[in-house]
Motif scaffolding. Structure first.
Motif, PDB file in Angstrom:
ATOM      1  N   MET A 162       0.808  -1.222   0.000  1.00 12.80           N
ATOM      2  CA  MET A 162       0.000   0.000   0.000  1.00 12.80           C
ATOM      3  C   MET A 162       0.844   1.276   0.000  1.00 12.80           C
ATOM      4  SD  MET A 162      -3.010   1.020   2.670  1.00 12.80           S
ATOM      5  CE  MET A 162      -3.438   2.724   2.916  1.00 12.80           C
ATOM      6  N   ASP A 163       1.802   1.397   0.888  1.00  5.94           N
ATOM      7  CA  ASP A 163       2.601   2.626   0.976  1.00  5.94           C
ATOM      8  C   ASP A 163       3.352   2.915  -0.325  1.00  5.94           C
ATOM      9  OD1 ASP A 163       1.745   3.123   3.565  1.00  5.94           O
ATOM     10  OD2 ASP A 163       3.497   2.170   4.489  1.00  5.94           O
ATOM     11  N   GLY A 164       3.938   1.888  -0.924  1.00  5.43           N
ATOM     12  CA  GLY A 164       4.658   2.078  -2.183  1.00  5.43           C
ATOM     13  C   GLY A 164       3.729   2.463  -3.328  1.00  5.43           C
ATOM     14  N   VAL A 165       2.556   1.838  -3.372  1.00  7.04           N
ATOM     15  CA  VAL A 165       1.575   2.166  -4.414  1.00  7.04           C
ATOM     16  C   VAL A 165       1.103   3.611  -4.259  1.00  7.04           C
ATOM     17  CG1 VAL A 165      -0.749   1.648  -5.263  1.00  7.04           C
ATOM     18  CG2 VAL A 165       0.827  -0.223  -4.763  1.00  7.04           C
ATOM     19  N   LEU A 166       0.869   4.033  -3.020  1.00  6.10           N
ATOM     20  CA  LEU A 166       0.450   5.422  -2.780  1.00  6.10           C
ATOM     21  C   LEU A 166       1.533   6.424  -3.190  1.00  6.10           C
ATOM     22  CD1 LEU A 166      -1.370   5.078   0.668  1.00  6.10           C
ATOM     23  CD2 LEU A 166      -2.420   5.652  -1.540  1.00  6.10           C
ATOM     24  N   LYS A 167       2.769   6.120  -2.851  1.00  4.92           N
ATOM     25  CA  LYS A 167       3.882   7.013  -3.194  1.00  4.92           C
ATOM     26  C   LYS A 167       4.041   7.125  -4.711  1.00  4.92           C
ATOM     27  CE  LYS A 167       8.816   7.679  -2.537  1.00  4.92           C
ATOM     28  NZ  LYS A 167      10.076   7.089  -2.104  1.00  4.92           N
ATOM     29  N   ASP A 168       4.024   5.983  -5.394  1.00  4.80           N
ATOM     30  CA  ASP A 168       4.169   6.002  -6.848  1.00  4.80           C
ATOM     31  C   ASP A 168       2.950   6.627  -7.524  1.00  4.80           C
ATOM     32  OD1 ASP A 168       6.645   4.822  -6.601  1.00  4.80           O
ATOM     33  OD2 ASP A 168       5.926   2.801  -7.049  1.00  4.80           O
ATOM     34  N   GLY A 169       1.775   6.429  -6.937  1.00  4.59           N
ATOM     35  CA  GLY A 169       0.560   7.019  -7.479  1.00  4.59           C
ATOM     36  C   GLY A 169       0.579   8.537  -7.389  1.00  4.59           C
ATOM     37  N   ALA A 170       1.080   9.062  -6.274  1.00 10.44           N
ATOM     38  CA  ALA A 170       1.180  10.516  -6.127  1.00 10.44           C
ATOM     39  C   ALA A 170       2.100  11.100  -7.195  1.00 10.44           C
ATOM     40  CB  ALA A 170       1.683  10.868  -4.730  1.00 10.44           C
ATOM     41  N   ALA A 181       2.558   9.828 -10.144  1.00  9.14           N
ATOM     42  CA  ALA A 181       1.908   9.665 -11.451  1.00  9.14           C
ATOM     43  C   ALA A 181       0.981  10.830 -11.764  1.00  9.14           C
ATOM     44  CB  ALA A 181       1.135   8.344 -11.490  1.00  9.14           C
ATOM     45  N   GLY A 182       0.395  11.443 -10.739  1.00 11.03           N
ATOM     46  CA  GLY A 182      -0.438  12.624 -10.943  1.00 11.03           C
ATOM     47  C   GLY A 182      -1.906  12.341 -11.210  1.00 11.03           C
ATOM     48  N   ALA A 183      -2.682  13.416 -11.215  1.00  6.17           N
ATOM     49  CA  ALA A 183      -4.139  13.328 -11.381  1.00  6.17           C
ATOM     50  C   ALA A 183      -4.531  12.798 -12.754  1.00  6.17           C
ATOM     51  CB  ALA A 183      -4.772  14.696 -11.144  1.00  6.17           C
ATOM     52  N   GLU A 184      -3.755  13.144 -13.790  1.00  2.28           N
ATOM     53  CA  GLU A 184      -4.076  12.687 -15.145  1.00  2.28           C
ATOM     54  C   GLU A 184      -4.061  11.165 -15.226  1.00  2.28           C
ATOM     55  OE1 GLU A 184      -1.178  14.689 -14.593  1.00  2.28           O
ATOM     56  OE2 GLU A 184      -2.475  16.450 -14.592  1.00  2.28           O
ATOM     57  N   ALA A 185      -3.280  10.520 -14.358  1.00  2.00           N
ATOM     58  CA  ALA A 185      -3.182   9.061 -14.329  1.00  2.00           C
ATOM     59  C   ALA A 185      -4.033   8.477 -13.196  1.00  2.00           C
ATOM     60  CB  ALA A 185      -1.719   8.639 -14.159  1.00  2.00           C
ATOM     61  N   ASP A 186      -4.958   9.273 -12.647  1.00  2.00           N
ATOM     62  CA  ASP A 186      -5.828   8.846 -11.539  1.00  2.00           C
ATOM     63  C   ASP A 186      -5.041   8.496 -10.282  1.00  2.00           C
ATOM     64  OD1 ASP A 186      -8.219   9.110 -13.081  1.00  2.00           O
ATOM     65  OD2 ASP A 186      -7.807   7.160 -13.996  1.00  2.00           O
ATOM     66  N   TYR A 187      -3.836   9.049 -10.138  1.00  2.00           N
ATOM     67  CA  TYR A 187      -2.940   8.761  -9.016  1.00  2.00           C
ATOM     68  C   TYR A 187      -2.640   7.266  -8.909  1.00  2.00           C
ATOM     69  CZ  TYR A 187      -3.690  13.614  -7.774  1.00  2.00           C
ATOM     70  OH  TYR A 187      -3.748  14.996  -7.811  1.00  2.00           O
ATOM     71  N   VAL A 188      -2.450   6.643 -10.072  1.00  2.00           N
ATOM     72  CA  VAL A 188      -2.081   5.230 -10.157  1.00  2.00           C
ATOM     73  C   VAL A 188      -0.948   5.120 -11.170  1.00  2.00           C
ATOM     74  CG1 VAL A 188      -2.847   2.917 -10.828  1.00  2.00           C
ATOM     75  CG2 VAL A 188      -4.405   4.432  -9.587  1.00  2.00           C
ATOM     76  N   LYS A 189       0.173   4.538 -10.751  1.00  2.00           N
ATOM     77  CA  LYS A 189       1.313   4.345 -11.646  1.00  2.00           C
ATOM     78  C   LYS A 189       0.919   3.359 -12.749  1.00  2.00           C
ATOM     79  CE  LYS A 189       5.929   2.340 -11.664  1.00  2.00           C
ATOM     80  NZ  LYS A 189       6.926   1.651 -10.827  1.00  2.00           N
ATOM     81  N   ALA A 190       1.160   3.734 -13.987  1.00  2.00           N
ATOM     82  CA  ALA A 190       0.815   2.878 -15.131  1.00  2.00           C
ATOM     83  C   ALA A 190       1.548   1.546 -15.044  1.00  2.00           C
ATOM     84  CB  ALA A 190       1.166   3.586 -16.439  1.00  2.00           C
TER      85      ALA A 190
END
Length: 196
Positions: A124-132, A134-143
């Protein structure tokens, strides 16, 4: 003196009648905490307001618990950074399970957007960090993030979205669902539980 006593008696009778009338809506008296825990829960008469705090929302687990043979759940989010449940129960009998996210608030996704991301608890923590990042354009989710079992798009107030997951992918380990909008994951999270 008799007139004075009659006036006082009339006032006392009037006040008694008013006090009895005012107490009628309160009857029957609210049960004590111990009596309430012994009594069977009454069915909900109406849904809580969309902006109600979590304490006024539907009981935890009820909104996301699957009925027998039901392979879907609905989770609501609001402008107070809250989900209406802390546990999404997914039946092992389902080949696919659909989670629908409803944003019951009014704020736009740029300021109070929400999504649901599912991953192992330890990721969870790593996904949240990478999602942040990635930005809003990517829905805060790393591709292409292989740690993510599934996720919805980011939505704002009044919007709805869904994601379908394969329950077989949740068999090994402890899984969480959470909002990956920066800062929301600390409050907006819960467990994904496989049930029979």
């Amino acid at each position: 003196m008799k007139a004075y006593l009659a006036l006082i008696s009339a006032a006392v009778i009037g006040l008694s009648a008013c006090s009895q009338e005012a107490s009628k809506p309160a009857e029957p008296a609210a049960p004590t905490a111990s009596a309430a825990s012994e009594a069977a829960p009454a069915p909900a008469e109406s849904a809580p307001p969309a902006d109600a705090p979590a304490s006024e929302a539907a009981p935890a687990d009820s909104a996301a618990a699957p009925a027998a043979g039901n392979c879907a759940a609905t989770v609501e989010s609001n402008d107070n950074m809250q989900f209406n449940t802390k546990d999404i129960q997914i039946s092992k009998a389902c080949k696919e399970f659909t989670i629908t996210l409803k944003h019951t608030g009014t704020q736009p996704k740029s300021g109070m957007g929400h999504n649901i991301v599912i991953s192992k608890a330890e990721d969870m923590d790593g996904v949240l960090k990478d999602g942040a990042s990635a930005g809003a354009e990517a829905d805060y989710v790393k591709a292409g993030d292989a740690r993510i079992v599934g996720h919805t798009k980011l939505i704002g107030g009044g919007e709805e979205t869904s994601v379908t997951v394969d329950p077989a992918k949740l068999a090994d380990g402890s899984y969480k669902f959470y909002c990956s909008f920066p800062g929301h994951g600390a409050l907006m999270k819960g467990d994904v539980t496989l049930v029979n």
